[in-house]
Each structure stands twice: as C-alpha cells, then as structure tokens.
Design an enzyme around this catalytic site. Structure first.
Site, mmCIF file in Angstrom:
data_model
loop_
_atom_site.group_PDB
_atom_site.id
_atom_site.type_symbol
_atom_site.label_atom_id
_atom_site.label_comp_id
_atom_site.label_asym_id
_atom_site.label_seq_id
_atom_site.Cartn_x
_atom_site.Cartn_y
_atom_site.Cartn_z
ATOM 1 N N CYS A 159 0.847 -1.201 0.000
ATOM 2 C CA CYS A 159 0.000 0.000 0.000
ATOM 3 C C CYS A 159 0.885 1.255 0.000
ATOM 4 C CB CYS A 159 -0.980 -0.035 1.168
ATOM 5 S SG CYS A 159 -2.350 1.127 0.958
ATOM 6 N N HIS A 176 -3.498 -5.349 0.389
ATOM 7 C CA HIS A 176 -2.982 -5.714 1.717
ATOM 8 C C HIS A 176 -2.923 -7.237 1.884
ATOM 9 C CE1 HIS A 176 -2.667 -1.834 3.870
ATOM 10 N NE2 HIS A 176 -3.573 -1.444 2.990
ATOM 11 N N GLU A 216 -1.301 -8.902 4.029
ATOM 12 C CA GLU A 216 -1.312 -9.284 5.450
ATOM 13 C C GLU A 216 -2.730 -9.450 5.979
ATOM 14 O OE1 GLU A 216 -1.997 -4.907 5.744
ATOM 15 O OE2 GLU A 216 -0.919 -6.270 4.397
#
Length: 206
Positions: free
Chosen positions: A92, A184, A186
């Site tokens: 990001c 993202h 994660e």
C-alpha cells in the site's frame, strides 16, 4: 535459519505484518533506524499515511496523515537495500514509497478504492507476467483500502497488475528484487496473501 525482515516502525503498530511474516517462516526486526537494518535479509514497507507531496514535486492537494520522518527513513532504507541487492516488498503506502523513490508521482486522491466503514473493499485485477504472477498465480480479486495510488511510474519500474479502472495494483523494479502491491496481503491470510509472503521470504533466503 529463518530470514530476518526489517519493518520500519514499532511492533505494536503492525501486528498483522508480523503475524504474516512469521506464518511464512520469517522473523521481524522493528526499528526506524536504517543502520539496524544491515543484518536483515529483507525489507518490508507497510501501509500507513500519505507521503509528503513535495517529494514528488507537487503541492499538497489531498494528502493526509503525513509522517515526514518516516518518509525520510523509508527512502533511506530503499537506497540501502537496493545497494545491498536484498529483497524489498512494499505494501500500500510501501508501494507508493517505492514509486516516489524512483522519481515517480502519486495520485493524491482516488475515488472508489478506499475502505468503507472501516472494512476493506474488493475488486478484480489483471496480473501480467512477473514475480507476482509466479507467486500468486492468476490472482483475480484483491482487497482495497487506499485513497492514493501510483501516478507516473518511476525510473526502472514496470506495472505488473491493474484494477479494471486502470489503477496500478502492483509494480516491480527491473534492476533489482523490489516489488510493491497496492493491496494488503497481510489481511488476506490463507489465500494469495500468504502465497506472496512465502514467495518473498523464499527470495530473502537466497
């Protein structure tokens, strides 16, 4: 031996990133001091607020959450890891930092890609050939929680993934092991996110 990944910042600010790296078989060192990164095998630049627009030659028209010291530290880390030829993954804001590092620009406010009521949006993407496609296969949908994006790409960077509206969702540096994704991973455990972290750590082990 587990590869050691440098994440600039404090551990309490980035628990999702630490969990993702550790789930993929790595360990994390948190710090904002570039000299401490020398012993690390890879660099992960996490999400966060916007970069200062003057760094890519623009006035501030819509940027917020500015962190000048963080900008300076992350750009210095990119210089350091590029010189050492060690892998870098930007997520990001991290991808945006990579683009600015190479002289690119950012779109300061982008409709349709931000989180809604604190929850990620999702949209379809097209992934071209390269590290990301090898890591995640024919990835077709990613999460989305950003209001800025890469504008003009920096020197030596090429786009490797696009949203349906043409926004660059991933890029890679042609002169070294540096990659960035606008989404993202994660927050996508057990899917393409986990595959991307595993592929990144595999490069850090080399």
């Amino acid at each position: 031996m587990r590869p050691l990944i440098f994440i600039p910042g404090a551990a309490e600010r980035y628990p999702n990133y630490q969990r993702a790296v550790e789930a993929a078989g790595g360990a994390v060192l948190f710090s904002l001091r570039p000299p401490e990164a020398v012993r690390c095998d890879g660099l992960l630049l996490p999400g966060g607020g916007d970069l200062e627009p003057w760094r890519y030659g623009e006035e501030n028209t819509a940027s917020r959450g500015l962190e000048p010291e963080r900008d300076a530290a992350e750009l210095a880390l990119l210089d350091q890891f590029a010189a050492l030829r060690r892998p870098v993954l930007g997520i990001c804001r991290g991808m945006q930092a990579i683009n600015v590092w190479r002289g690119g620009t950012l779109i300061q406010d982008l409709p349709g890609h931000a989180a809604v009521d604190g929850r990620d949006g999702f949209h379809r993407v097209y992934t071209g050939p390269g590290f990301l496609r090898r890591a995640c296969g024919g990835l077709s949908t990613v999460n989305s929680a950003h209001h800025q994006a890469a504008g003009r790409l920096g020197r030596g960077l090429r786009a490797v993934q696009w949203a349906e509206d043409g926004v660059v969702e991933a890029l890679e540096w042609q002169d070294g092991p540096v990659w960035g994704v606008q989404w993202h991973p994660e927050r996508m455990p057990g899917t393409a996110g986990a595959a991307l972290f595993s592929a990144f750590l595999a490069r850090c082990r080399r």
